[in-house]
Design a protein around this motif. Sequence first.
Motif, PDB file in Angstrom:
ATOM      1  N   ALA A  85       0.772  -0.696   0.295  1.00  0.00           N
ATOM      2  CA  ALA A  85      -0.038   0.240   0.100  1.00  0.00           C
ATOM      3  C   ALA A  85       0.967   0.831   0.224  1.00  0.00           C
ATOM      4  N   SER A  86       0.183   2.442  -0.559  1.00  0.00           N
ATOM      5  CA  SER A  86       1.291   3.455  -0.764  1.00  0.00           C
ATOM      6  C   SER A  86       0.260   4.778  -0.280  1.00  0.00           C
ATOM      7  N   ASN A  87       1.421   5.878  -0.459  1.00  0.00           N
ATOM      8  CA  ASN A  87       0.122   6.888   0.504  1.00  0.00           C
ATOM      9  C   ASN A  87      -0.369   7.828  -1.456  1.00  0.00           C
ATOM     10  N   TYR A  88      -0.024   7.269  -2.711  1.00  0.00           N
ATOM     11  CA  TYR A  88      -0.444   8.124  -3.266  1.00  0.00           C
ATOM     12  C   TYR A  88      -1.265   8.915  -3.613  1.00  0.00           C
ATOM     13  N   ASN A  89      -1.295  10.129  -4.025  1.00  0.00           N
ATOM     14  CA  ASN A  89      -2.407  11.244  -3.969  1.00  0.00           C
ATOM     15  C   ASN A  89      -2.550  11.161  -2.858  1.00  0.00           C
ATOM     16  N   HIS A  90      -1.779  11.401  -1.660  1.00  0.00           N
ATOM     17  CA  HIS A  90      -1.118  11.544  -0.151  1.00  0.00           C
ATOM     18  C   HIS A  90      -2.832  11.031  -0.007  1.00  0.00           C
ATOM     19  N   ALA A  91      -3.146   9.678  -0.266  1.00  0.00           N
ATOM     20  CA  ALA A  91      -4.096   8.733   0.554  1.00  0.00           C
ATOM     21  C   ALA A  91      -3.406   8.200   1.480  1.00  0.00           C
ATOM     22  N   LEU A  92      -4.135   8.259   2.930  1.00  0.00           N
ATOM     23  CA  LEU A  92      -3.682   7.339   4.108  1.00  0.00           C
ATOM     24  C   LEU A  92      -3.844   6.527   4.323  1.00  0.00           C
ATOM     25  N   ARG A  93      -3.139   4.906   4.140  1.00  0.00           N
ATOM     26  CA  ARG A  93      -3.148   3.725   4.000  1.00  0.00           C
ATOM     27  C   ARG A  93      -4.357   3.588   5.455  1.00  0.00           C
ATOM     28  N   PRO A  94      -5.159   2.657   4.626  1.00  0.00           N
ATOM     29  CA  PRO A  94      -5.983   1.209   6.143  1.00  0.00           C
ATOM     30  C   PRO A  94      -5.307   0.254   6.581  1.00  0.00           C
ATOM     31  N   PRO A  95      -6.765   0.751   8.161  1.00  0.00           N
ATOM     32  CA  PRO A  95      -6.174  -0.462   8.898  1.00  0.00           C
ATOM     33  C   PRO A  95      -5.860  -1.569   8.110  1.00  0.00           C
TER      34      PRO A  95
END
Length: 467
Positions: A428-438
């Motif tokens: 998983a990544s922070n692409y588009n500054h997404a927050l990685r899920p739990p």
Amino acid sequence: MSTTHEAGWAHASGALRGPAWLRQPSDPNALVAHLWSQTAHKVAGELHVGGLAVPELVANVNTPAYVLDEADFRARARAFRDAFAEYDVFYAGKAFLCTAVARWVQEEGLSLDVCSDGELTVALRAGFDPARIGYHGNNKSQIELRRAVAEGVGRIIVDSFDEIARLESVTAESGTTARVMIRVTAGVEAHTHEYIATAHEDQKFGFSITSGDAFEAVRRVQAAPGIELLGLHSHIGSQIFDSSGFEVAARRVLALQARVSEELGVTLPEMDLGGGFGIAYTTQDDPSDPAQLATEMSKIVEHECRALGIPEPRLSIEPGRAIVGPAMCTVYTVGTVKRVELDGGAVRTYVSVDGGMSDNIRTALYDADYSCTIASRASDAPPVLARVVGKHCEAGDVVVKDEFLPGDIRPGDLVAVPGTGAYCRSMASNYNHALRPPVVAVRDGVARVVVRRETVDDLLATDMGDQ
């Protein structure tokens, strides 16, 4: 291509046609059991996992979220441990690893593969016995090797002549001994995606048997002070469904072992056959049972050793995704539904969810297939062929390429994708500054967050501003 529903469907008249085998479901609310973790089932259309209703679960943690079925994970780990009772079974940390999972792996009697200093750190934090850790990687640094030796890692899988030289230096400076296996390339074309096939000649891993590099690596390691050679390591790839590739690889690796015995006078006590056993992402996938794999692989080694006149080494395997892959599903919330008219008047339904390639890159990276189902309600609406897509600014941001979903799917519905335990959260990544899920582990009606959702503070922690 994918489906969560039973085989034997018929195409709807005038509907957009997917792949030839994709059929409309007779019951769009049903689950195909072998695609899901063992406790997953539906009650009045709601998905339940680990004794909990998924809508209730995600109401507390929000979406997207990875839901990890602990009982299923442990059961699969035990199945491989028991089937391969005479082997060492190594869980693939790269598939998914956190402190809780490392503890489960140790409690179920498995060993652990790591391939970075970060994965080693998590394992040691969990109290994992370093003697039961194998350290992979094609470019281990001097610092990484130094730590692995100092921590007492049970085996380091060496992958290049440079690494052998580094390891000699590390053991000389520390006065310790490193236990190693030599990764060899058997020249086997595994029937899998190009990027996850690892035993053909033209790729970055291992020493080629054909070129003679593998024998030379054995010779150098055997002559090196401070390095104990355990044996040879072979890995033909990932998402593999039968033992035919292992038969060819074992024959070539054991032939090398016989040559080592004859020419160097060395009997290698161990051999790793790799693994990378496949799982069911769609109804087209038919994984082998661990007991069946164990029987077939043991017969292969026994036959080859007898033919070569060499003793059978102690064997180890690496099941890969086969333990954690089916144990996890990812839950999303639908945000928009768009029906797009295509050439010929056909219509494709695009279902956009609140995650995507930042939490599952495999569809974009490997052209991987997944299935899905509505997890929050039942529906009597006729099914439509849909494509589940993410919210990222990429046309290739696809989660599920083709799936029949109820025609009344709408914003606010929950969609669950099975088989996401391996290589989804770990890549998983922070692409588009997404927050990685739990990652939320569930068992016997109890849920606990084992990896929390990232926060904006996490996102900005490494951003040094305009300094």
